[in-house]
Design a protein around this motif. Structure first.
Motif, PDB file in Angstrom:
ATOM      1  N   TYR A   1       0.861  -1.185   0.000  1.00 54.61           N
ATOM      2  CA  TYR A   1       0.000   0.000   0.000  1.00 54.61           C
ATOM      3  C   TYR A   1       0.893   1.228   0.000  1.00 54.61           C
ATOM      4  O   TYR A   1       1.533   1.544   1.002  1.00 54.61           O
ATOM      5  N   GLY A   2       0.975   1.909  -1.164  1.00 57.64           N
ATOM      6  CA  GLY A   2       1.897   3.039  -1.290  1.00 57.64           C
ATOM      7  C   GLY A   2       3.327   2.559  -1.145  1.00 57.64           C
ATOM      8  O   GLY A   2       3.761   1.615  -1.800  1.00 57.64           O
ATOM      9  N   ILE A   3       4.082   3.153  -0.226  1.00 59.99           N
ATOM     10  CA  ILE A   3       5.481   2.787  -0.025  1.00 59.99           C
ATOM     11  C   ILE A   3       5.631   1.632   0.972  1.00 59.99           C
ATOM     12  O   ILE A   3       6.728   1.123   1.170  1.00 59.99           O
ATOM     13  N   PHE A   4       4.520   1.207   1.596  1.00 58.10           N
ATOM     14  CA  PHE A   4       4.595   0.179   2.631  1.00 58.10           C
ATOM     15  C   PHE A   4       4.345  -1.209   2.059  1.00 58.10           C
ATOM     16  O   PHE A   4       3.496  -1.402   1.190  1.00 58.10           O
ATOM     17  N   ASN A   5       5.105  -2.214   2.551  1.00 58.06           N
ATOM     18  CA  ASN A   5       4.709  -3.605   2.419  1.00 58.06           C
ATOM     19  C   ASN A   5       3.708  -3.838   3.541  1.00 58.06           C
ATOM     20  O   ASN A   5       4.066  -4.275   4.634  1.00 58.06           O
ATOM     21  N   ALA A   6       2.472  -3.489   3.264  1.00 58.60           N
ATOM     22  CA  ALA A   6       1.512  -3.228   4.327  1.00 58.60           C
ATOM     23  C   ALA A   6       1.105  -4.448   5.130  1.00 58.60           C
ATOM     24  O   ALA A   6       0.945  -4.370   6.346  1.00 58.60           O
ATOM     25  N   SER A   7       0.902  -5.598   4.465  1.00 54.34           N
ATOM     26  CA  SER A   7       0.307  -6.698   5.194  1.00 54.34           C
ATOM     27  C   SER A   7       0.314  -7.967   4.366  1.00 54.34           C
ATOM     28  O   SER A   7       0.788  -8.006   3.233  1.00 54.34           O
ATOM     29  N   TYR A   8      -0.267  -9.014   4.967  1.00 49.47           N
ATOM     30  CA  TYR A   8      -0.403 -10.300   4.306  1.00 49.47           C
ATOM     31  C   TYR A   8      -1.846 -10.780   4.409  1.00 49.47           C
ATOM     32  O   TYR A   8      -2.559 -10.473   5.370  1.00 49.47           O
TER      33      TYR A   8
ATOM     34  N   LEU B   1       6.071  -1.798  10.016  1.00 49.01           N
ATOM     35  CA  LEU B   1       5.787  -0.389  10.258  1.00 49.01           C
ATOM     36  C   LEU B   1       4.310  -0.072  10.064  1.00 49.01           C
ATOM     37  O   LEU B   1       3.737   0.754  10.785  1.00 49.01           O
ATOM     38  N   ALA B   2       3.690  -0.720   9.089  1.00 45.50           N
ATOM     39  CA  ALA B   2       2.274  -0.468   8.836  1.00 45.50           C
ATOM     40  C   ALA B   2       1.414  -0.806  10.045  1.00 45.50           C
ATOM     41  O   ALA B   2       0.405  -0.157  10.315  1.00 45.50           O
ATOM     42  N   ARG B   3       1.815  -1.828  10.801  1.00 45.96           N
ATOM     43  CA  ARG B   3       1.035  -2.233  11.977  1.00 45.96           C
ATOM     44  C   ARG B   3       1.095  -1.192  13.084  1.00 45.96           C
ATOM     45  O   ARG B   3       0.161  -1.074  13.891  1.00 45.96           O
ATOM     46  N   ILE B   4       2.180  -0.434  13.139  1.00 46.45           N
ATOM     47  CA  ILE B   4       2.294   0.633  14.128  1.00 46.45           C
ATOM     48  C   ILE B   4       1.256   1.719  13.860  1.00 46.45           C
ATOM     49  O   ILE B   4       0.615   2.243  14.772  1.00 46.45           O
ATOM     50  N   PHE B   5       1.071   2.028  12.565  1.00 48.65           N
ATOM     51  CA  PHE B   5       0.143   3.102  12.198  1.00 48.65           C
ATOM     52  C   PHE B   5      -1.309   2.619  12.120  1.00 48.65           C
ATOM     53  O   PHE B   5      -2.232   3.388  12.386  1.00 48.65           O
ATOM     54  N   PHE B   6      -1.485   1.351  11.724  1.00 51.20           N
ATOM     55  CA  PHE B   6      -2.854   0.862  11.541  1.00 51.20           C
ATOM     56  C   PHE B   6      -2.882  -0.641  11.765  1.00 51.20           C
ATOM     57  O   PHE B   6      -2.440  -1.417  10.927  1.00 51.20           O
ATOM     58  N   LYS B   7      -3.392  -1.071  12.911  1.00 50.08           N
ATOM     59  CA  LYS B   7      -3.401  -2.484  13.269  1.00 50.08           C
ATOM     60  C   LYS B   7      -4.624  -3.171  12.680  1.00 50.08           C
ATOM     61  O   LYS B   7      -5.753  -2.747  12.871  1.00 50.08           O
ATOM     62  N   VAL B   8      -4.357  -4.252  11.941  1.00 53.79           N
ATOM     63  CA  VAL B   8      -5.429  -5.013  11.305  1.00 53.79           C
ATOM     64  C   VAL B   8      -5.286  -6.489  11.640  1.00 53.79           C
ATOM     65  O   VAL B   8      -4.202  -7.060  11.523  1.00 53.79           O
ATOM     66  N   ASP B   9      -6.383  -7.104  12.067  1.00 56.16           N
ATOM     67  CA  ASP B   9      -6.481  -8.554  12.259  1.00 56.16           C
ATOM     68  C   ASP B   9      -7.873  -8.970  11.798  1.00 56.16           C
ATOM     69  O   ASP B   9      -8.845  -8.838  12.558  1.00 56.16           O
ATOM     70  N   ASP B  10      -7.989  -9.467  10.573  1.00 56.83           N
ATOM     71  CA  ASP B  10      -9.280  -9.838   9.998  1.00 56.83           C
ATOM     72  C   ASP B  10      -9.373 -11.348   9.826  1.00 56.83           C
ATOM     73  O   ASP B  10      -8.383 -12.013   9.507  1.00 56.83           O
ATOM     74  N   LEU B  11     -10.569 -11.879  10.022  1.00 55.40           N
ATOM     75  CA  LEU B  11     -10.812 -13.306   9.869  1.00 55.40           C
ATOM     76  C   LEU B  11     -12.087 -13.521   9.058  1.00 55.40           C
ATOM     77  O   LEU B  11     -13.124 -12.929   9.340  1.00 55.40           O
TER      78      LEU B  11
END
Length: 259
Positions: free
Chosen positions: A37-44, A71-81
């Protein structure tokens, strides 16, 4: 970011299989996608297939997870199921579970599909409310659609410019008619090598999340597995790219072009 993981699962759902007579997947299949997402390897995001039973009926139980990292988790924490239980023979979903934890936003709901009474019962646990929706036998949830279409469309029958359509139910907005336009074949360079893909254009609602109705592109492996290889999206703010980053337990050989 709240729509990103839903986006990945929706577009992944619209893949096609070269052989209707043989399943494109099996118990133990596992897919992993890396989101930028943008410059971030945001998530999996991951999808895993298991054998299970629901009401004594043999089903596939698929578990989808999305999680920010680094780093993305510091700014926006996501845990989806996301979970789906669907029939091994005809692909019809019996139960769908969606639990979202994205920053301060949370969602906790499940859907039970009742084909005898032609309705789906949505239970929103957070809002403590239940909704009934009239359904037909061809209804799918967000996850089951992925596997249903892999087994029920032939790649050889695809025509450039034509659409695949399907009815989905995955939240309290009701039944959603999704359209996917076939754009032809394209070879992508990936971490695994060159892969011949089928390219699609999912049509989405422009505005708050996406720039235009044609903001999405999807590439699917042109083999008997038909797994998503890459997804790109122009969002209202920034851009998203998701690449296949890992796989295991594929039923068929993953075809990679050797130079």
């Amino acid at each position: 970011m709240r729509k990103i993981y839903t986006l990945i699962l929706i577009v992944a759902a619209f893949t096609v299989n070269a052989q209707k007579s043989e399943s494109a997947f099996k118990d133990g299949e596992w897919l992993k996608f890396r989101l930028h997402y943008g410059i971030f390897n945001a998530s999996y995001a991951t999808l895993q297939v298991k054998n299970d039973k629901i009401n004594n009926i043999p089903v596939y139980h698929v578990i989808g997870k999305g999680r920010t990292t680094g780093l993305a988790r510091i700014f926006f924490k996501v845990d989806d199921l996301y979970e789906s239980y669907f029939d091994k023979k005809n692909g019809r979903p019996y139960k769908f579970v969606r639990k979202v934890r994205e920053g301060s936003y949370t969602l906790d709901l499940d859907i039970d599909f009742d084909y005898t009474n032609k309705k789906a019962i949505l239970n929103d646990k957070k809002k403590d409310k239940k909704l009934d929706f009239k359904i037909k036998d061809n209804i799918q949830d967000l996850i089951s659609a992925f596997y249903y279409l892999r087994n029920n469309f032939k790649a050889k029958d695809l025509v450039e410019g034509e659409y695949i359509e399907l009815d989905l139910l995955y939240d309290d907005d009701g039944i959603f008619r999704f359209k996917l336009k076939y754009l032809g074949k394209e070879v992508l360079k990936t971490k695994y090598g060159k892969i011949e893909c089928l390219k699609f254009r999912p049509y989405v609602e422009s505005g708050r999340v996406f720039k235009e109705r044609e903001s999405l592109s999807l590439w699917v492996s042109n083999d008997d597995n038909k797994i998503p290889v890459r997804i790109k999206a122009d969002l209202a703010i920034g851009s998203l790219k998701a690449d296949l980053d890992g796989y295991a337990g594929l039923k068929h050989q993953f075809k990679i072009i050797m130079d």
